[in-house]
Design a protein around this motif. Structure first.
Motif, short mmCIF file in Angstrom:
data_model
loop_
_atom_site.label_atom_id
_atom_site.label_comp_id
_atom_site.label_asym_id
_atom_site.label_seq_id
_atom_site.Cartn_x
_atom_site.Cartn_y
_atom_site.Cartn_z
N TYR A 1 0.85 -1.20 0.00
CA TYR A 1 0.00 0.00 0.00
C TYR A 1 0.88 1.25 0.00
CZ TYR A 1 -3.46 3.44 1.58
OH TYR A 1 -4.27 4.56 1.68
N GLN B 1 1.22 6.04 -1.66
CA GLN B 1 1.66 7.13 -0.80
C GLN B 1 2.98 7.72 -1.27
OE1 GLN B 1 0.71 5.07 3.24
NE2 GLN B 1 -0.04 7.16 3.36
N PHE C 1 -6.75 9.86 10.09
CA PHE C 1 -6.88 8.61 9.33
C PHE C 1 -5.48 8.13 8.93
CE2 PHE C 1 -10.37 11.53 8.19
CZ PHE C 1 -11.48 10.82 8.57
N GLY D 1 -3.51 5.62 9.29
CA GLY D 1 -3.10 4.29 8.84
C GLY D 1 -1.73 3.95 9.40
N ASP E 1 -5.87 7.31 14.25
CA ASP E 1 -6.57 6.26 13.48
C ASP E 1 -7.30 5.37 14.49
OD1 ASP E 1 -6.02 5.02 10.37
OD2 ASP E 1 -6.98 3.69 11.83
N LEU E 2 -8.44 4.82 14.07
CA LEU E 2 -9.16 3.99 15.04
C LEU E 2 -8.82 2.51 14.95
CD1 LEU E 2 -11.41 2.87 12.97
CD2 LEU E 2 -12.87 4.63 13.92
N ASP E 3 -7.96 2.14 13.99
CA ASP E 3 -7.67 0.71 13.83
C ASP E 3 -6.38 0.33 14.58
OD1 ASP E 3 -8.57 -1.68 11.84
OD2 ASP E 3 -6.43 -1.73 12.30
N CYS F 1 -8.00 6.34 18.11
CA CYS F 1 -9.37 6.81 18.38
C CYS F 1 -10.02 7.31 17.10
CB CYS F 1 -9.37 7.90 19.44
SG CYS F 1 -8.42 9.32 19.01
N ASP F 2 -11.29 7.58 17.22
CA ASP F 2 -12.08 8.12 16.12
C ASP F 2 -11.70 9.59 15.93
OD1 ASP F 2 -14.26 9.14 14.56
OD2 ASP F 2 -15.47 7.45 15.24
N VAL F 3 -11.50 10.02 14.69
CA VAL F 3 -11.16 11.43 14.46
C VAL F 3 -12.27 12.36 14.95
CG1 VAL F 3 -9.59 11.04 12.51
CG2 VAL F 3 -12.02 11.40 12.07
N PHE G 1 -5.49 12.50 4.04
CA PHE G 1 -5.23 12.14 2.64
C PHE G 1 -5.81 10.78 2.26
CE2 PHE G 1 -1.40 15.14 2.76
CZ PHE G 1 -2.15 16.16 2.19
N ASN G 2 -5.83 10.60 0.97
CA ASN G 2 -6.40 9.41 0.34
C ASN G 2 -7.89 9.25 0.67
OD1 ASN G 2 -4.67 8.31 -1.59
ND2 ASN G 2 -3.26 7.66 0.02
N SER H 1 -9.96 9.63 2.95
CA SER H 1 -10.47 8.81 4.06
C SER H 1 -11.74 9.39 4.67
CB SER H 1 -9.41 8.69 5.14
OG SER H 1 -8.19 8.31 4.57
N PHE I 1 -17.43 9.19 6.08
CA PHE I 1 -18.59 9.88 6.68
C PHE I 1 -19.60 10.16 5.59
CE2 PHE I 1 -15.02 11.48 9.50
CZ PHE I 1 -15.23 10.48 10.44
N TYR J 1 -13.11 -0.22 0.89
CA TYR J 1 -13.64 1.07 1.36
C TYR J 1 -15.12 1.17 1.03
CZ TYR J 1 -8.66 1.82 1.28
OH TYR J 1 -7.31 1.66 1.48
C1 SAM Z 1 -7.65 5.02 3.17
S1 SAM Z 1 -6.79 4.65 4.69
C2 SAM Z 1 -5.74 6.07 4.70
C3 SAM Z 1 -4.32 5.81 5.10
C4 SAM Z 1 -3.38 6.98 4.88
N1 SAM Z 1 -3.83 8.17 5.58
C5 SAM Z 1 -3.21 7.33 3.41
O1 SAM Z 1 -3.11 8.53 3.10
O2 SAM Z 1 -3.11 6.46 2.57
C6 SAM Z 1 -8.06 5.01 5.84
C7 SAM Z 1 -7.71 4.88 7.32
O3 SAM Z 1 -8.72 5.59 8.06
C8 SAM Z 1 -8.98 4.87 9.26
N2 SAM Z 1 -10.30 5.33 9.73
C9 SAM Z 1 -11.52 5.09 9.16
N3 SAM Z 1 -12.48 5.73 9.85
C10 SAM Z 1 -11.87 6.40 10.86
C11 SAM Z 1 -12.31 7.26 11.91
N4 SAM Z 1 -13.61 7.57 12.05
N5 SAM Z 1 -11.40 7.78 12.77
C12 SAM Z 1 -10.09 7.47 12.64
N6 SAM Z 1 -9.60 6.67 11.66
C13 SAM Z 1 -10.47 6.14 10.79
C14 SAM Z 1 -8.88 3.41 8.86
O4 SAM Z 1 -8.61 2.61 9.99
C15 SAM Z 1 -7.72 3.46 7.85
O5 SAM Z 1 -6.49 3.20 8.48
#
Ligand code: SAM
Length: 232
Positions: A14, A19, A47, A49, A70-72, A99-101, A115-116, A118, A122, A208
């Motif tokens: 990835y 990136q 987000f 990652g 990031d929440l994961d 945590c959740d953004v 970016f990307n 994310s 929502f 996604y």
């Molecule tokens: C598309 S990846 C983006 C990774 C990196 N930022 C990039 O530019 O490629 C999306 C990331 O957003 C995270 N994510 C999704 N919903 C989220 C939320 N509500 N709060 C925090 N992170 C979240 C996922 O766990 C995932 O790691």
């Protein structure tokens, strides 16, 4: 290599295919300096990652600090073991928040980067607005929010696109799969697959479930959230 599958690690693939953190750090610093007349120090990567952007920030910006949100938990664990573990003492200037953004702490920030695409996670206007408001709150008075956008007629077509990647000793095809699109709701489901030498595939390495927001909608939302100047 992933020990479980004996295939290259999907996070490494990835990072190599979608990136470009050096470019992004340079771009954000250039825009910030040009518009604010000073160098930015504090980055929040939403987000995040694998936090590759936050890591690059701390590496490239003297005295810079970064927070990756990031929440994961598994992805952040991978980030800690692979990207952050290589940073030596610079890692002290980097923090990861699981945590959740939408509910993250308001870290004082010169820049927030998302970016990307994310934030497409929502799907409801009110929720995306509350996220943009949250970003506005966390930015200091001269702060800038950087986000990217994916869309246009091609994004609404069910199709697969692939591109060859040959980087850092990894050779593979990156496949972007637009699997579903609902023109009534704007919802889309996309996957990333990786085709490896020898005919192996990592199917649905990442998936996604998004809503495709368009540019005028995003500009309205950003304005409503308090952003005074929006540059495209
Ligand atoms: C598309 S990846 C983006 C990774 C990196 N930022 C990039 O530019 O490629 C999306 C990331 O957003 C995270 N994510 C999704 N919903 C989220 C939320 N509500 N709060 C925090 N992170 C979240 C996922 O766990 C995932 O790691």
């Amino acid at each position: 290599m992933s020990p479980e599958t004996n295939k290259p690690d999907k996070y490494l693939l990835y990072q190599s295919s979608v990136q470009n953190p050096v470019y992004e750090v340079n771009f954000m610093r250039r825009v910030y300096r040009k518009t604010r007349g000073r160098s930015p120090l504090l980055l929040r990567e939403d987000f995040c990652g694998t936090a590759v952007l936050a890591c690059e920030w701390v590496r490239m910006v003297r005295g810079g600090r970064a927070v990756g949100v990031d929440l994961d938990e598994n992805t952040l664990q991978w980030a800690a073991e692979n990207n952050i573990a290589r940073m030596g003492s610079k890692a002290e200037r980097l923090e990861l928040a699981c945590c959740d953004v939408l509910t993250a702490e308001n870290y004082e920030s010169d820049i927030v980067a998302a970016f990307n695409f994310s934030y497409y996670v929502f799907k409801e206007r009110e929720i995306l607005l509350s996220y943009f408001r949250k970003v506005h709150e966390t930015l200091n008075s001269t702060g800038i929010f950087f986000l990217d956008l994916y869309g246009g007629p091609d994004a609404q077509v069910i199709q697969e696109e692939s591109r060859e990647v040959d980087e850092e000793g990894l050779r593979f095809s990156y496949v972007w799969d637009q699997a579903r699109y609902n023109p009534v709701t704007g919802e889309t489901v996309c996957h990333i697959h990786f085709d490896l030498p020898g005919g192996n595939r990592i199917e649905r390495a990442f998936s996604y479930d998004w809503r495709l927001w368009n540019l005028p909608e995003l500009k309205d939302l950003l304005r409503e959230a308090g952003f005074e100047k929006i540059d495209v």
